[in-house]
Design an enzyme around this catalytic site. Structure first.
Site, PDB file in Angstrom:
ATOM      1  N   HIS A  30       2.246 -14.126  45.575  1.00 38.25           N
ATOM      2  CA  HIS A  30       2.840 -15.362  46.960  1.00 38.25           C
ATOM      3  C   HIS A  30       4.049 -15.871  46.594  1.00 38.25           C
ATOM      4  O   HIS A  30       4.118 -16.843  46.465  1.00 38.25           O
ATOM      5  CB  HIS A  30       1.429 -15.148  47.334  1.00 38.25           C
ATOM      6  CG  HIS A  30       2.111 -15.801  49.178  1.00 38.25           C
ATOM      7  ND1 HIS A  30       1.213 -14.826  49.777  1.00 38.25           N
ATOM      8  CD2 HIS A  30       3.116 -15.714  49.718  1.00 38.25           C
ATOM      9  CE1 HIS A  30       1.098 -15.035  51.451  1.00 38.25           C
ATOM     10  NE2 HIS A  30       2.503 -15.995  50.621  1.00 38.25           N
ATOM     11  N   HIS A  32       8.010 -16.043  48.771  1.00 38.71           N
ATOM     12  CA  HIS A  32       9.014 -15.364  49.518  1.00 38.71           C
ATOM     13  C   HIS A  32      10.569 -15.011  49.745  1.00 38.71           C
ATOM     14  O   HIS A  32      10.973 -16.327  49.025  1.00 38.71           O
ATOM     15  CB  HIS A  32       9.001 -15.648  51.463  1.00 38.71           C
ATOM     16  CG  HIS A  32       7.978 -15.471  52.268  1.00 38.71           C
ATOM     17  ND1 HIS A  32       7.250 -14.620  52.468  1.00 38.71           N
ATOM     18  CD2 HIS A  32       6.591 -16.314  51.777  1.00 38.71           C
ATOM     19  CE1 HIS A  32       6.168 -14.496  52.928  1.00 38.71           C
ATOM     20  NE2 HIS A  32       5.587 -15.586  52.676  1.00 38.71           N
ATOM     21  N   HIS A 216      -0.999 -11.546  55.775  1.00 38.82           N
ATOM     22  CA  HIS A 216      -1.068 -12.915  55.495  1.00 38.82           C
ATOM     23  C   HIS A 216      -2.421 -13.146  56.760  1.00 38.82           C
ATOM     24  O   HIS A 216      -2.732 -12.360  57.588  1.00 38.82           O
ATOM     25  CB  HIS A 216      -0.119 -13.828  56.167  1.00 38.82           C
ATOM     26  CG  HIS A 216       1.645 -13.852  55.039  1.00 38.82           C
ATOM     27  ND1 HIS A 216       1.833 -12.730  55.123  1.00 38.82           N
ATOM     28  CD2 HIS A 216       1.754 -15.141  55.135  1.00 38.82           C
ATOM     29  CE1 HIS A 216       2.434 -14.003  53.817  1.00 38.82           C
ATOM     30  NE2 HIS A 216       2.906 -15.054  54.547  1.00 38.82           N
ATOM     31  N   GLU A 219      -4.714 -18.525  56.875  1.00 37.89           N
ATOM     32  CA  GLU A 219      -4.691 -19.715  56.371  1.00 37.89           C
ATOM     33  C   GLU A 219      -4.196 -20.437  57.971  1.00 37.89           C
ATOM     34  O   GLU A 219      -4.532 -22.141  57.797  1.00 37.89           O
ATOM     35  CB  GLU A 219      -2.636 -19.933  56.395  1.00 37.89           C
ATOM     36  CG  GLU A 219      -2.261 -21.343  55.756  1.00 37.89           C
ATOM     37  CD  GLU A 219      -0.680 -21.536  55.170  1.00 37.89           C
ATOM     38  OE1 GLU A 219      -0.006 -20.832  55.501  1.00 37.89           O
ATOM     39  OE2 GLU A 219      -0.696 -22.406  54.243  1.00 37.89           O
ATOM     40  N   ASP A 297       4.536 -20.111  47.716  1.00 39.33           N
ATOM     41  CA  ASP A 297       5.308 -19.157  49.008  1.00 39.33           C
ATOM     42  C   ASP A 297       6.642 -19.270  49.474  1.00 39.33           C
ATOM     43  O   ASP A 297       7.910 -18.356  49.269  1.00 39.33           O
ATOM     44  CB  ASP A 297       4.010 -20.289  50.133  1.00 39.33           C
ATOM     45  CG  ASP A 297       4.112 -19.382  51.414  1.00 39.33           C
ATOM     46  OD1 ASP A 297       4.658 -17.907  51.097  1.00 39.33           O
ATOM     47  OD2 ASP A 297       3.050 -20.346  52.547  1.00 39.33           O
ATOM     48  N   ASP A 298       6.889 -20.479  49.334  1.00 37.10           N
ATOM     49  CA  ASP A 298       8.858 -21.574  50.147  1.00 37.10           C
ATOM     50  C   ASP A 298       8.958 -22.230  49.571  1.00 37.10           C
ATOM     51  O   ASP A 298       8.632 -23.303  49.401  1.00 37.10           O
ATOM     52  CB  ASP A 298       8.660 -21.687  51.560  1.00 37.10           C
ATOM     53  CG  ASP A 298       8.125 -20.130  52.492  1.00 37.10           C
ATOM     54  OD1 ASP A 298       8.603 -19.157  52.104  1.00 37.10           O
ATOM     55  OD2 ASP A 298       7.077 -19.548  53.095  1.00 37.10           O
TER      56      ASP A 298
HETATM   57 ZN    ZN Z   1       3.140 -16.456  52.932  1.00 33.77          ZN
END
Ligand code: ZN
Length: 356
Positions: A30, A32, A216, A219, A297-298
């Protein structure tokens, strides 16, 4: 000193050895495209393009927003500012190359990076070249780093579901499980946007081409939304799904169905889903038997990379090396890597654990 009535769990030497987590083989499922960018790269690309970056984006503080619409807006604004500096083929290639190199440095054997090529398409001559640049560089980066880099094409909840079908058809043309191929189809951006069933057709197109769904869910929204995602998008993995911990029955069903969760603890705290790292229910998820792959994620916005997620498992959740090794193995099994590769990497995890 132990307080009366509390008995310490038996500790084996495995549990206190504190092996180097950087050397633990793992899969990263995961991450991006824009969110993977190094801060230095963001600054250099902004200078190159003459783009002024908003304050806060380049300092060394993790984004921290409340888990509401205003919080998401702040996150999205920061993300959009970073994306705005990616306007050339060279910049796109640099991001993939550096994401692979950073993963390699943290023990990753397999990176499945997600990209919505729509935003970059106008700068490089369309959707097809935008995706082909990413795939081509993923192949190059795989060869250069030894990390297998597969690509997840992700549609966005902020765009029309017909756009998602276009992306699914494009993704289908490049479907495969190997480096530089499209290994899955996702759906990203604010979970609260749109009606999940509207994207069912796009996921059907992807599935027909052999691409598994990795949307997604769970969350920003709770278990009801995950149920919706399961019913309409029929995923093999869920991006996040962390809030399934609130619904043990549904969590058990997800575990029984072999659907894996991409758990990103730093994201959960940065986006205000949990107040503190301690509140992320990693232990409850692990105990349910569901397959888990920790992800960053980021990292550009959350200032926390793949290795940090494993460090949190150790230092925040008190997991032993044996438990952390099981997490790493789980991440590999949840990946789209071949059975042979997974077996080889799992043996490497065993060797990591066996080393004194
Ligand atoms: Zn994400």
């Amino acid at each position: 000193m132990e307080s009366a009535g509390v008995r310490a769990a038996p500790v084996t030497w495995h549990d206190v050895a504190m092996r180097d987590l950087r050397l633990l083989p793992k899969a990263h499922l995961h991450l991006h495209f824009t969110g993977s960018m190094r801060i230095r790269t963001l600054i250099e690309l902004a200078a190159e393009q003459g783009v002024r970056l908003p304050p806060g984006l380049t300092d060394d503080v993790a984004l921290r927003v409340p888990a509401d619409q205003r919080g998401w807006f702040r996150f999205q604004r920061a993300y959009d500012a970073a994306r705005a500096v990616v306007r050339t083929e060279a910049a796109m290639r640099r991001i993939i190359a550096e994401a692979a190199a950073d993963d390699a440095a943290e023990g990753s054997r397999r990176l499945e990076i997600q990209v919505d090529p729509t935003s970059y398409a106008p700068h490089v001559g369309g959707l097809t070249p935008a995706l082909e640049i990413v795939l081509d560089e993923a192949r190059t980066a795989s060869a250069a780093t030894g990390v297998q880099v597969g690509v997840i094409v992700a549609a966005s909840r902020t765009r029309h579901p017909l756009d998602a079908r276009t992306l699914a058809r494009l993704a289908a043309l490049h479907a495969g499980d190997g480096p530089g191929e499209v290994i899955g189809f996702g759906l990203s951006n604010d979970e609260r946007r749109g009606t999940t069933s509207d994207w069912a057709a796009a996921f059907r197109i992807a599935r027909r081409a052999g691409l598994v769904g990795m949307p997604h869910g769970g969350e920003l929204l709770g278990p009801d939304h995950v149920a919706d995602v399961l019913a309409h998008l029929k995923p093999a993995r869920i991006g996040h799904g962390v809030r399934l911990a609130e619904a043990p029955d549904l969590l058990r069903r997800v575990a029984d169905d072999g659907i894996a969760l991409e758990i990103c603890p730093s994201s959960n705290v940065s986006l205000g889903v949990y107040e503190t790292p301690e509140e992320v229910p990693l232990r409850a998820l692990v105990d349910s038997g569901v397959q888990i792959a920790l992800g960053a994620d980021d990292p550009l916005l959350f200032r926390s990379r793949l290795l940090d997620q494993y460090e949190q498992a150790r230092h925040v959740h008190g997991m032993s090396d044996t438990e952390i090794a099981a997490l790493a193995t789980s991440s590999m099994r949840a990946s789209r890597a071949s059975a042979g590769d997974v077996a080889r990497w799992t043996a490497e995890v065993d060797a990591w654990l066996a080393a004194a």
